[in-house]
Scaffold this motif. Sequence first.
Motif, PDB file in Angstrom:
ATOM      1  N   ARG A 105       0.816  -1.213   0.000  1.00 30.61           N
ATOM      2  CA  ARG A 105       0.000   0.000   0.000  1.00 30.61           C
ATOM      3  C   ARG A 105       0.856   1.273   0.000  1.00 30.61           C
ATOM      4  O   ARG A 105       0.597   2.209  -0.751  1.00 30.61           O
ATOM      5  CB  ARG A 105      -0.943  -0.009   1.203  1.00 30.61           C
ATOM      6  N   ASP A 106       1.876   1.289   0.862  1.00 28.06           N
ATOM      7  CA  ASP A 106       2.706   2.490   0.970  1.00 28.06           C
ATOM      8  C   ASP A 106       3.416   2.803  -0.344  1.00 28.06           C
ATOM      9  O   ASP A 106       3.501   3.963  -0.758  1.00 28.06           O
ATOM     10  CB  ASP A 106       3.734   2.326   2.090  1.00 28.06           C
ATOM     11  N   GLU A 109       0.779   4.205  -2.872  1.00 24.48           N
ATOM     12  CA  GLU A 109       0.372   5.576  -2.575  1.00 24.48           C
ATOM     13  C   GLU A 109       1.507   6.571  -2.839  1.00 24.48           C
ATOM     14  O   GLU A 109       1.255   7.729  -3.195  1.00 24.48           O
ATOM     15  CB  GLU A 109      -0.112   5.674  -1.131  1.00 24.48           C
ATOM     16  N   ARG A 159      -6.785   8.491  -6.066  1.00 25.06           N
ATOM     17  CA  ARG A 159      -6.647   8.018  -4.692  1.00 25.06           C
ATOM     18  C   ARG A 159      -6.900   6.516  -4.614  1.00 25.06           C
ATOM     19  O   ARG A 159      -7.638   5.941  -5.429  1.00 25.06           O
ATOM     20  CB  ARG A 159      -7.607   8.751  -3.755  1.00 25.06           C
ATOM     21  N   LEU A 160      -6.276   5.919  -3.618  1.00 27.80           N
ATOM     22  CA  LEU A 160      -6.414   4.483  -3.387  1.00 27.80           C
ATOM     23  C   LEU A 160      -7.616   4.228  -2.481  1.00 27.80           C
ATOM     24  O   LEU A 160      -7.766   4.864  -1.440  1.00 27.80           O
ATOM     25  CB  LEU A 160      -5.140   3.947  -2.736  1.00 27.80           C
ATOM     26  N   LEU A 170      -8.839   1.930  -7.249  1.00 31.72           N
ATOM     27  CA  LEU A 170      -8.529   3.345  -7.179  1.00 31.72           C
ATOM     28  C   LEU A 170      -9.664   4.158  -7.785  1.00 31.72           C
ATOM     29  O   LEU A 170     -10.522   3.631  -8.500  1.00 31.72           O
ATOM     30  CB  LEU A 170      -7.226   3.660  -7.917  1.00 31.72           C
TER      31      LEU A 170
END
Length: 300
Positions: A105-106, A109, A159-160, A170
Amino acid sequence: MSAPKRVKRAISGWVVLNKPYDMTSTQAVGKVRWLFSAAKAGHAGTLDPLATGILPIALGEATKAVPQVQDGTKVYRFAIAWGSATTTDDTEGSVIATSEVRPDRDALEAVLPQFTGTIMQRPPIFSALKIDGERAYDLARAGEQVDLPPREIDVDAIRLIEHDSTQSILEVSCGKGTYVRSLARDIAEVLGTRGHVSMLHRAAVGPFTDADAVTIEQLEALEGEARDGLLKPVWSGFGDLPEVRLDALQANSVRHGNNVLLTGAGAPVTLDECWASFKGEVLATGWVEFGQFRPKRVFN
C-alpha cells in the motif's frame, strides 16, 4: 404481416444511462433511441464494452450540447490486477508479460502523485484513435505494428480505495482523453511490476453522476409518459456553464442567429462560454463580448 414501422419522435433530453457490462456504446445508444422512438440520438463519450457506468445519451436537441458534456471532468473507479500485462491493458487481451512483484500500500500511494496534474500518457494500442485514417484497434487486431505517440492529459486527483496483494481499487478524476487502462499499465511499470485493468466503472461525466443514472431494465419497465419522465432537460448538460436569460425580443433575435445586447443590472460584459435561455428553455450556446451575447449554436 410485418410489424408496423415505428414513428420517430422529435423528443429532446438526456438519458443518463448506467451502461451494462459487455455492451458497446453504439449498442446502448441504439437501444435507448429505439425505446424512446427518438428521431436523433448520440452519446457524450465512448465507454469500453467491458466498462460499466455513466454514458450520457443525448436525444434530439440535446445532441447539440454533447461537446459541453464531453469536455467535462470524468470520474472512474477501477481495479488494477497485479502481476500481468495484456495486449489490451484489460481482461479482454492476451497476457504478454508477467511479474512476481506485488506492491504494498505504501509503495502504491507514494507513486500516485506522479500521475496527477498535466502528464504525458501513451494511449493503449487497442483504442479508437486513428492512424492514417484507420482505427488503432483495427490495425492491432490485424497484427500490424501500432505506434501511438504520448499525449498530454489532465488528472485532477487519484486516490487508493482498497488494496491487497492481488489487486488495488482506485478512483481517478480526470479530463477528456484520459485512458484509465494506460494509467493502470503505467502505475504498475513505475512500481517495477506488471498490471492491467480488471474492473472499470465511470462514476461521473461532466454534470452527470451515478445518482442520476438509470438502467436499461428501468427504461424497459416503463412506457409512454412514465419513461419520458426519466429524461433530463437539455440544459442539464451545461453543468456550471453560466446562463444568460433573455426577454422575448432578444430571444426572437437569437433564434435567427443574431447577436443581442444584454441589458439590466448585472448583465455580463464578457463571458468565454455560456448558454442563453427564454422562460427556462435553451435557446443557444455562445459567448458574451462587449456586452453582447453572440450565439454559436442555436437550439430549436
